[in-house]
Design an enzyme around this catalytic site. Structure first.
Site, short mmCIF file in Angstrom:
data_model
loop_
_atom_site.label_atom_id
_atom_site.label_comp_id
_atom_site.label_asym_id
_atom_site.label_seq_id
_atom_site.Cartn_x
_atom_site.Cartn_y
_atom_site.Cartn_z
N MET A 111 0.85 -1.19 0.00
CA MET A 111 0.00 0.00 0.00
C MET A 111 0.89 1.24 0.00
SD MET A 111 -3.01 -1.29 2.50
CE MET A 111 -1.87 -1.63 3.81
N ARG A 368 8.02 -4.82 13.48
CA ARG A 368 7.01 -5.86 13.25
C ARG A 368 7.72 -7.20 13.28
NH1 ARG A 368 6.26 -3.86 7.13
NH2 ARG A 368 8.35 -4.29 6.42
N HIS A 486 12.88 -5.06 -2.52
CA HIS A 486 11.56 -5.65 -2.73
C HIS A 486 11.67 -7.13 -3.11
CE1 HIS A 486 7.99 -6.75 -5.13
NE2 HIS A 486 7.37 -6.09 -4.17
N ARG A 678 -6.57 -49.87 -1.11
CA ARG A 678 -7.88 -49.69 -1.73
C ARG A 678 -7.98 -50.55 -2.98
NH1 ARG A 678 -9.66 -44.17 -4.44
NH2 ARG A 678 -8.10 -44.87 -5.94
N GLY A 822 -13.04 -40.26 1.77
CA GLY A 822 -12.51 -39.93 0.45
C GLY A 822 -13.12 -38.60 0.05
N ASP A 825 -14.15 -37.42 -3.83
CA ASP A 825 -15.45 -37.82 -4.35
C ASP A 825 -16.58 -37.29 -3.48
OD1 ASP A 825 -15.57 -39.30 -6.81
OD2 ASP A 825 -14.24 -40.76 -5.86
N CYS A 887 -8.43 -39.46 3.52
CA CYS A 887 -7.37 -39.74 2.54
C CYS A 887 -7.53 -38.90 1.29
CB CYS A 887 -7.35 -41.21 2.18
SG CYS A 887 -8.85 -41.74 1.35
N TYR A 907 -6.74 -40.10 12.23
CA TYR A 907 -5.54 -39.72 11.48
C TYR A 907 -5.93 -38.98 10.21
CZ TYR A 907 -6.71 -43.45 8.25
OH TYR A 907 -7.36 -44.22 7.33
#
Ligand code: ADP
Ligand code: MG
Ligand code: MG
Length: 931
Positions: A111, A368, A486, A678, A822, A825, A887, A907
Site C-alpha cells: 500500500m 514488526r 523488494h 484400496r 474420500g 469424491d 485420505c 488420522y
C-alpha cells in the site's frame, strides 16, 4: 458502525492511546508505534486513523467520513504540534508529516505512504531559514512532490524519474546526492510543470488538503490491484481495511550525520543470531534503502566484512566507502543494538525494524515480526525456546505449516554445483536451489509457467506489480537492490529462491538478453540460482534431497509431542513409501492399486482381462453360476466362450503374483506400519486407449484386431463415468478381481512378518455392497490361511465418499472396521461439482465469495464437513473403536486438518511431501483447540 466513535488515536511523547493489542483497529504499524512509544523508545509522535474509518470510508464515502473525523483529526494535529513544538502548514517551525498505510496483517510495500507532507513554497522557505540547509529542504520537497503526485494524483512516476535522470546527467553525477540546491530548485519547477501538464491544475499547496487527500489515497490503496493480489496469495481475509498513520517527519536526508535503515534482529534467511542484520544509507530518506538505488551499508562490522568478502570488496574500500553503522555512527549503533534486544524480549520474536537518524539522533519508525524463510522460522522458533523466551507450544505455532514445503525440496548436488559454469555472485536473498529458463517480465513468467515451463524471472529490480510472476517462477534474479530490496523481501515471504543485486549483470529488456562479462544470455536459456550463496550458474544444475535433522527435526519432534491426530501417507510405490516414512508417516492411509495395474507388463494382462470381462459375465449369467471358479469347473472346451473364460482366468493368474510382489515391497518399506489398500476403483475404459493409433497398438500387442478393441471401448463407454461402473460396483460385477486382490494381499501379509494390511472397499453407498465384497475377501483370506496354515489379521473397511454412505454410516459400520473419508469424491458428489468441469466456474465462485475456498483444496466444512460429522457420529455409535481417517487431497491441507482434529478423526493421510506439513498442522490444531 456508528459514525460518532473514536477514530483517531494519538501516539508518542510518552502518552500513547493505543496498545500493541489493538492491531485490528490500529493496524500492525500503528499498534506497534504506540507500543514502542509506551516502552520509552524514541518514536516520532503522531496519530493513527483507525481501520474502522477505512471501512466507513468504503461505506459512506469520503465527504461524510472526513466530516465526521475532522474534529478528532484537528485535536490530534494540535496535540502533535504541541508535542513537537512545530506548526502544521506554517513557519517558522513547519511541521511535516508522513502519511503511512498499515493494516492488521503485514503487507510490506503493497500500500502507499507519503513522506514530507505539509511542504509548499512557503513552508519550504521557512524550513530553509530554520535549518540553513537549503539542499536538504529542497531534496525533501522534490521527493514529496514526486510521491504525492504518484500516489494521490496518479501522475506517471516515470516522468519524474526522467526529469531526475536528466538533471543528474546534465550535472554529470550518478547519484541524486550529487545534485545541489540550485539543481533541485530547477527540478522542482520541472516537477510542478509535469503535474500541471498531466492534471491540468497546480500541485496542491494547502497542507490540510494535502493531508486529507493523502489519507484518502492510503484508504484507496487498500484496494489497489497489487494489495488485493497480495491478500489473495497470502489468504489474508476478514480485515476492515488499512489504518492511516500520520507521523511527524524525521529526516535521514539532512546531511552526512543523518541516515535511514532497516534491520532484522536475526538473520531472516537462515535464522542465525550471529550479529545484527541490516542495511542503511547515509543522507537518505525512507524507501531509498529498499529501492536499491544506492548500495546500502551494513549495520555491524562483522556483517559488513562478511558482505565485503562476498562482494569482493577490499577491506580498504569497505572502510572508506561502505563502513558499517557500528563504525560510522558508533553512538547510534549502540543505542540501536540495545533497542534490538529490548524489542526482541518484548515481542518475543524476531523483529524487522525501520529507523532513521537525524543529525546524530536515532528514531524508531516501525517494528514488526519479521518475514522469514522456512529455515529461519524453524531455527528461530527452536532458538527462542532454548533461550527461554517462548514455550514449546508457542514455538510450534510460530512456523507456518505450508512454509515447511521449502525445506523438503532439493538443494544443488555439491559436485554438480562445483562443476557448473558460474556467471557471477549476487546477494543470497532467499535460499534454495532453482533451475529454469530465463524470462524478463512477470507477464512472461506467468505465461511460460502456464505452458508448463520452469522459469527464472530476471529483473533489474522487482516492484509490487511483479508478484504474480514471482509467485510462479522457480527463482528470481535481480541486478539491483540489497537484502531488504523488494525482490528479496517478497521472495523470502514466498519461499522462492532469490539472488539479488547482481550488479555485474546488464539486462536489456528490449533485446530480451542479459550480458555478463561479455557473455550473452538470451530469453529461454537455462540458468541456475543458489539462493543460499548468491551464485548464478549457466545451464541446469543437478539437485539432491534436503537435510531433515537439526532445527527441522526438533520442531517435528515438538509437533509430534503435541498432536493428537495420526499422520499417514497416500503412496502407491515402495519409493514413495520410503520417502513418506522418512518424513514421519506412520503408515499408509491410501494405497491405490490401480496404479499397479498401469505399470509395464501388467497393463497388458489387465487389458486382456478387460477385453473379455463383459462376455464372461454374460456366460456366468447364462450358466447361472456365481463365481469364475464355479464356471471353470462346469465349462468345457467345446462350450462357446470357453476361450474367453480361459483368457479372463489366465489374465488374473498373471496379475496375482505381480500384485503380491507389489504388496510385499510396500509392507517391507513400511516396516510394521499399517497399510490401507484400496481395491480397484476407476472405470475400466480408463485402461484402454481412446484414440485410433493407441487402439491399433494395443491390438497388435494383445494379438487381436483394432476393431475388437474399439468395440470394447465403445461398450464400456459411459455418459458420466464418475458416477458409473467403478469402485465396488466393479467388484460386485467381477468378484474374481476382488478375490485376486484379496488373495495377493493375504499372501503378501503371510510372507512379510509384522505387516499390517487393511483392505478398503471403495465407493460404497449401501452397506450391502460392502457386505458382498467383504464376503469375497473373507472367503479368500480364509483359504490362504488354511493353505499356508497361518492366522492373518487383516482389517476390512470402506471409503466414505458417497453421501449415502455418510448418512447411513451407522449401518455401514456394522460391516466396516474402519472408515476413510474420500473427500475428493465426497466433495464432488456432496457439492455436485464435477472435478473435471468445475474449473469453468469455481474460480468465480471463490472470487465472488460463494465459496470461501476451492472446496477441492480446502474442505467445505459447512457442507461436506457436515457429512463427515454425521458419519463420524453414526459410525462410532455402532462401533465405538472404529478407526476414522481422511485420505482425500484435503488430508494435507492445514485448515482441513484442524477440522479433522475438531471432529475427532484418528488420522489424516496425505502425499509424502505433505507429511511434515500435516504433522505440524495437526499439532497446531491440538494446541489451538486446547486454548
Ligand atoms: P511500508 O508499508 O512500505 O513499510 P512505511 O509507512 O513504513 O511504508 O514508510 C515507507 C518508508 O518511509 C519507510 O522507510 C519509513 O521508515 C519511512 N518513513 C515513514 N514515516 C516516516 C517519518 N515520519 N519520518 C521519516 N521516515 C519515515
Ligand atoms: Mg515500513
Ligand atoms: Mg474416490
Amino acid at each position: 458502525m456508528s459514525i460518532d466513535k473514536k477514530f483517531v488515536y494519538f501516539f508518542g511523547a510518552g502518552a500513547s492511546e493505543g496498545t500493541a493489542q489493538m492491531r485490528d483497529l490500529l493496524g500492525g504499524k500503528g499498534a506497534n508505534l504506540a507500543d514502542m512509544a509506551s516502552l520509552g523508545l524514541p518514536v516520532p509522535p503522531g496519530f493513527t486513523i483507525t481501520t474502522e474509518a477505512c471501512a466507513m470510508y468504503g461505506e459512506i464515502g469520503k465527504e461524510k467520513l472526513f466530516e465526521a473525523i475532522r474534529p478528532q483529526v484537528n485535536a490530534a494535529l494540535k496535540r502533535l504540534e504541541e508535542a513537537t513544538g512545530k506548526t502544521f502548514g506554517k513557519g517558522p517551525h513547519p511541521l511535516l508529516v508522513s502519511v503511512r498505510s498499515g493494516a492488521a496483517a503485514s503487507m510490506p510495500g503493497m500500500m502507499d505512504t507519503i513522506l514530507n507532507l505539509g511542504l509548499n513554497d512557503e513552508t519550504c522557505q521557512a524550513m530553509i531559514e530554520l535549518t540553513g540547509n537549503e539542499r536538504f529542504v529542497l531534496d525533501s520537497y522534490r521527493r514529496f512532490i514526486q510521491m504525492f503526485s504518484d500516489v494521490v494524483l496518479h501522475v506517471n512516476f516515470d516522468e519524474f524519474e526522467h526529469a531526475l535522470e536528466a538533471a543528474k546527467k546534465a550535472k554529470n553525477v550518478k547519484l541524486d546526492t550529487g545534485l545541489d540546491a540550485a539543481d533541485l530548485r530547477k527540478l522542482i519547477a520541472e516537477y510542478k510543470a509535469i503535474v500541471r501538464n498531466a492534471t491540468g491544475s497546480d500541485f496542491p499547496s494547502d497542507p490540510m488538503e494535502q493531508l486529507y487527500r493523502g489519507a484518502q489515497a492510503v484508504f484507496d490503496s487498500w484496494d489497489n490491484p497489487r494489495a488485493i493480489r497480495y491478500r489473495q496469495l497470502n489468504d489474508i481475509r476478514g480485515l476492515l481495511g488499512t489504518a492511516v498513520n500520520i507521523q511527524a517527519m524525521v529526516f535521514g536526508n539532512s546531511g552526512n550525520n543523518s541516515a535511514t535503515g532497516v534491520a532484522f534482529t536475526r538473520d531472516p534467511s537462515t535464522g542465525d543470531n550471529e550479529f545484527f542484520y541490516g542495511e542503511f544509507l547515509i543522507n537518505a530518506q525512507g524507501e531509498d534503502v529498499v529501492a536499491g538505488i544506492r548500495t546500502p551499508q551494513q549495520i555491524t562490522i562483522k556483517g559488513s566484512r562478511k558482505w565485503a568478502e562476498a562482494q569482493g570488496v577490499s577491506e580498504e574500500d569497505r572502510k572508506n566507502n561502505y563502513p558499517s553503522l557500528e563504525e560510522a555512527m558508533p553512538e547510534c549503533f549502540k543505542q540501536l543494538d540495545a533497542i534490538r534486544i529490548k524489542l526482541e524480549n518484548h515481542y518475543k520474536d524476531m523483529q524487522d525494524l525501520e529507523f532513521t537518524i537525524e543529525n546524530g539522533k536515532l528514531y524508531m519508525l516501525q517494528t514488526r515480526n519479521g518475514k522469514r524463510t522456512a529455515a529461519a522460522a524453524v531455527k528461530i522458533a527452536i532458538d527462542l525456546v532454548n533461550e527461554k523466551l517462548i514455550d514449546e507450544k508457542t514455538a510450534v505455532l510460530r512456523v507456518e505449516p505450508q512454509q515447511l514445503d521449502q525445506l523438503l525440496h532439493p538443494v544443488f548436488v555439491k559436485s554438480a554445483e562445483n562443476k557448473a559454469e558460474k556467471l557471477c555472485i549476487g546477494l543470497p536473498a532467499s535460499p534454495g536451489a532453482a533451475t529454469g529458463q530465463v524470462v524478463f517480465s512477470a507477464e512472461d513468467a506467468e505465461a511460460w509457467a502456464e505452458a508448463g515451463k520452469k522459469v527464472i524471472l530476471c529483473r533489474i529490480e522487482t516492484s509490487p506489480e511483479d508478484i504474480g510472476g514471482m509467485h510462479v517462477a522457480q527463482g528470481i534474479l535481480t541486478t539491483r537492490g540489497g537484502m531488504t530490496s523488494h525482490a528479496a523481501v517478497v521472495a523470502r515471504g514466498m519461499g522462492r529462491c532469490c539472488v539479488a543485486g547482481c550488479g555485474d549483470i546488464e539486462i536489456d529488456y528490449e533485446k530480451r538478453t542479459f550480458v555478463i562479462e561479455g557473455k550473452v544470455v538470451k530469453e529461454g536459456d537455462f540458468i541456475s540460482l543458489n539462493g543460499s550463496t548468491g551464485a548464478v550458474y549457466l545451464g541446469e544444475v543437478e539437485t539432491v534431497a534436503p537435510e531433515l535433522s537439526g532445527p527441522f527435526g526438533d520442531i517435528m519432534k515438538l509437533a509430534d509431542k503435541y498432536r493428537k491426530l495420526g499422520v499417514r501417507t497416500n503412496a502407491d510405490t515402495p519409493h514413495d513409501t520410503e520417502v513418506a516414512v522418512k518424513f514421519g508417516a506412520e503408515g499408509i492411509g491410501l494405497c491405490r492399486t490401480e496404479h499397479m495395474f498401469f505399470e509395464g507388463d501388467r497393463v497388458k494382462a489387465f487389458r486382456r482381462m478387460i477385453l473379455v470381462c463383459e462376455r464372461v459375465k454374460r456366460i456366468k449369467e447364462a450358466m447361472d453360476v456365481r463365481s469364475v471358479d464355479e464356471l471353470l469347473s462346469k465349462i468345457t472346451p467345446s462350450d462357446e466362450g470357453y476361450d474367453d473364460v480361459m483368457q479372463f482366468k489366465s489374465a488374473l493368474d498373471t496379475l496375482l503374483p505381480l500384485q503380491r510382489g507389489d504388496f510385499e515391497a510396500m509392507f517391507k518399506a513400511l516396516d510394521g506400519r499399517p497399510c490401507i489398500i484400496r481395491f480397484l476403483d476407476p472405470p475400466l475404459h480408463e485402461f484402454l486407449p481412446h484414440d485410433e493409433k493407441g487402439q491399433a497398438e494395443v491390438a497388435a500387442e494383445l494379438g487381436t484386431t483394432a476393431e475388437k478393441i474399439r468395440n470394447v471401448v465403445s461398450s464400456l463407454h459411459e455418459m458420466n463415468p464418475m458416477l458409473g461402473h467403478r469402485g465396488c460396483r466393479l467388484g460386485i460385477s467381477y468378484p474374481a478381481v476382488t478375490a485376486m486382490q484379496a488373495h495377493a494381499v493375504a499372501e503378501a501379509a503371510a510372507a512379510v512378518k509384522g505387516s499390517k494390511p487393511e483392505i478398503m472397499i471403495p465407493l460404497v453407498g449401501n452397506v450391502k455392497e460392502l457386505a458382498a465384497q467383504k464376503a469375497v475377501v473373507l472367503k479368500t483370506i480364509a483359504a490362504v490361511e488354511k493353505e499356508q496354515n497361518v492366522k492373518l489379521d487383516i482389517k476390512i473397511g470402506t471409503m466414505i465418499e458417497v453421501p449415502r454412505a455418510a448418512v447411513t454410516a451407522d449401518k455401514i459400520a456394522e460391516e466396516a472396521e474402519f472408515f476413510s473419508f474420500g473427500t475428493n469424491d465426497l466433495t464432488q458428489m456432496g457439492c455436485g461439482f464435477s472435478r473435471d468441469d468445475a474449473g469453468k466456474f469455481l474460480g468465480d465462485y471463490v472470487k465472488w465469495g460463494i465459496y470461501d475456498y476451492d472446496p477441492f483444496q480446502v474442505l467445505d466444512t459447512e457442507g461436506v464437513g457436515e457429512l463427515v460429522r454425521i458419519a463420524v457420529g453414526k459410525g462410532r455409535s455402532t462401533r465405538k473403536d472404529i478407526t476414522l481417517g481422511i485420505c482425500g487431497e484435503h488430508g494435507g491441507e492445514p485448515r482441513t486438518i484442524a477440522f479433522c482434529h475438531e471432529v475427532g478423526l484418528n488420522y489424516v493421510s496425505c502425499s509424502p511431501f505433505r507429511v511434515p506439513i500435516a504433522r505440524l498442522a495437526a499439532a497446531q490444531a491440538a494446541i489451538r483447540s486446547a486454548k
